[in-house]
Motif scaffolding. Structure first.
Motif, mmCIF file in Angstrom:
data_model
loop_
_atom_site.group_PDB
_atom_site.id
_atom_site.type_symbol
_atom_site.label_atom_id
_atom_site.label_comp_id
_atom_site.label_asym_id
_atom_site.label_seq_id
_atom_site.Cartn_x
_atom_site.Cartn_y
_atom_site.Cartn_z
ATOM 1 N N PRO A 1 0.627 5.154 0.477
ATOM 2 C CA PRO A 1 -0.136 5.999 1.055
ATOM 3 C C PRO A 1 -0.105 7.560 0.124
ATOM 4 N N THR A 2 -1.129 8.223 -0.188
ATOM 5 C CA THR A 2 -1.002 9.342 -0.835
ATOM 6 C C THR A 2 -0.526 10.306 0.034
ATOM 7 N N ARG B 1 -12.244 8.183 1.173
ATOM 8 C CA ARG B 1 -11.450 7.012 0.758
ATOM 9 C C ARG B 1 -12.268 6.490 -0.493
ATOM 10 N N TRP C 1 0.733 -1.180 0.007
ATOM 11 C CA TRP C 1 -0.007 0.009 0.014
ATOM 12 C C TRP C 1 0.965 1.169 0.166
ATOM 13 N N SER D 1 -8.560 13.126 8.574
ATOM 14 C CA SER D 1 -7.143 12.458 8.150
ATOM 15 C C SER D 1 -6.979 11.461 9.210
ATOM 16 N N PRO E 1 -14.309 1.796 2.178
ATOM 17 C CA PRO E 1 -14.192 3.076 1.153
ATOM 18 C C PRO E 1 -15.495 3.850 1.175
ATOM 19 N N ASP E 2 -15.468 5.013 1.104
ATOM 20 C CA ASP E 2 -16.519 6.014 1.225
ATOM 21 C C ASP E 2 -17.031 5.886 -0.392
ATOM 22 N N ASP F 1 -3.673 7.514 6.990
ATOM 23 C CA ASP F 1 -3.648 6.091 5.603
ATOM 24 C C ASP F 1 -3.738 7.070 4.120
ATOM 25 N N LEU G 1 -11.647 -2.350 4.066
ATOM 26 C CA LEU G 1 -10.973 -1.157 3.594
ATOM 27 C C LEU G 1 -12.032 -0.178 3.925
ATOM 28 N N MET H 1 -12.034 3.318 -3.311
ATOM 29 C CA MET H 1 -11.530 2.305 -3.574
ATOM 30 C C MET H 1 -11.746 1.580 -5.129
ATOM 31 N N ARG I 1 -14.711 11.782 6.804
ATOM 32 C CA ARG I 1 -13.622 11.326 8.140
ATOM 33 C C ARG I 1 -12.541 12.220 7.896
#
Length: 181
Positions: free
Chosen positions: A36-37, A50, A34, A178, A95-96, A181, A93, A52, A176
């Motif tokens: 991270p950005t 988030r 993974w 930060s 995701p949103d 992640d 995970l 995905m 959310r």
């Protein structure tokens, strides 16, 4: 040069028990790298969400190209198994917004993800294909403003047998903060 190494024939290997879908999903997630950005240089006040995106390999396309999956245990390739593991990965995970390509299980995923607070939209591919592109989003964080399914079958842009699901979302609450992640 490179030479193709034949895969071992899975039909000759003694079948070992498969991990339950939740365990298989956890192992798959643990094995991935993974990245991270990094945060933007200009710190924003906007909350983070988030996303995905997965190409989930349509069962019909896997069946069209069995040579790509030689040596893979047939039980792992069963659509019911793959769908269960996918749902477990999505749960892990959280995701949103979720984007799926080669999805031919939209009704199943709409029902399963709907139980977990998601809504979705689907754009089927043309050309007699069984799959398409889907977008799911958390109902408690977004509302759908608009949806357009684009079938490139008739478009003159060189994307024959492709589809796009375009969903315009409006944030209804902070998703959310930060979490590093």
């Amino acid at each position: 040069g490179y030479q193709h190494r034949p895969r071992r024939d899975a039909s000759r290997v003694a079948a070992r028990p498969l991990a339950d879908p939740a365990e298989a999903a956890r192992r798959g997630l643990d094995r991935r790298t993974w990245v991270p950005t990094p945060p933007d240089d200009d710190a924003r006040e906007e909350p983070i969400f988030r996303v995905m995106s997965y190409n989930i390999l349509a069962a019909s396309l896997a069946a069209e190209h069995p040579e790509l999956y030689r040596g893979v245990d047939a039980r792992v390739m069963r659509q019911s198994r793959r769908r269960s593991v996918l749902v477990e990965e999505i749960k892990s995970l959280a995701p949103d917004v979720l984007l799926l390509q080669e999805n031919e299980s939209f009704p199943f995923l709409q029902r399963e993800l709907g139980r977990r607070g998601y809504d979705g939209a689907h754009a089927p591919r043309g050309g007699g294909k069984l799959d398409g592109s889907s977008v799911f989003f958390r109902r408690d964080a977004f509302e759908r403003v608009d949806f357009e399914a684009i079938d490139f079958e008739n478009a003159e842009c060189g994307l024959k047998h492709n589809a796009a699901a375009i969903v315009t979302l409006r944030r209804t609450r902070v998703v959310r903060e930060s979490d590093g992640d």
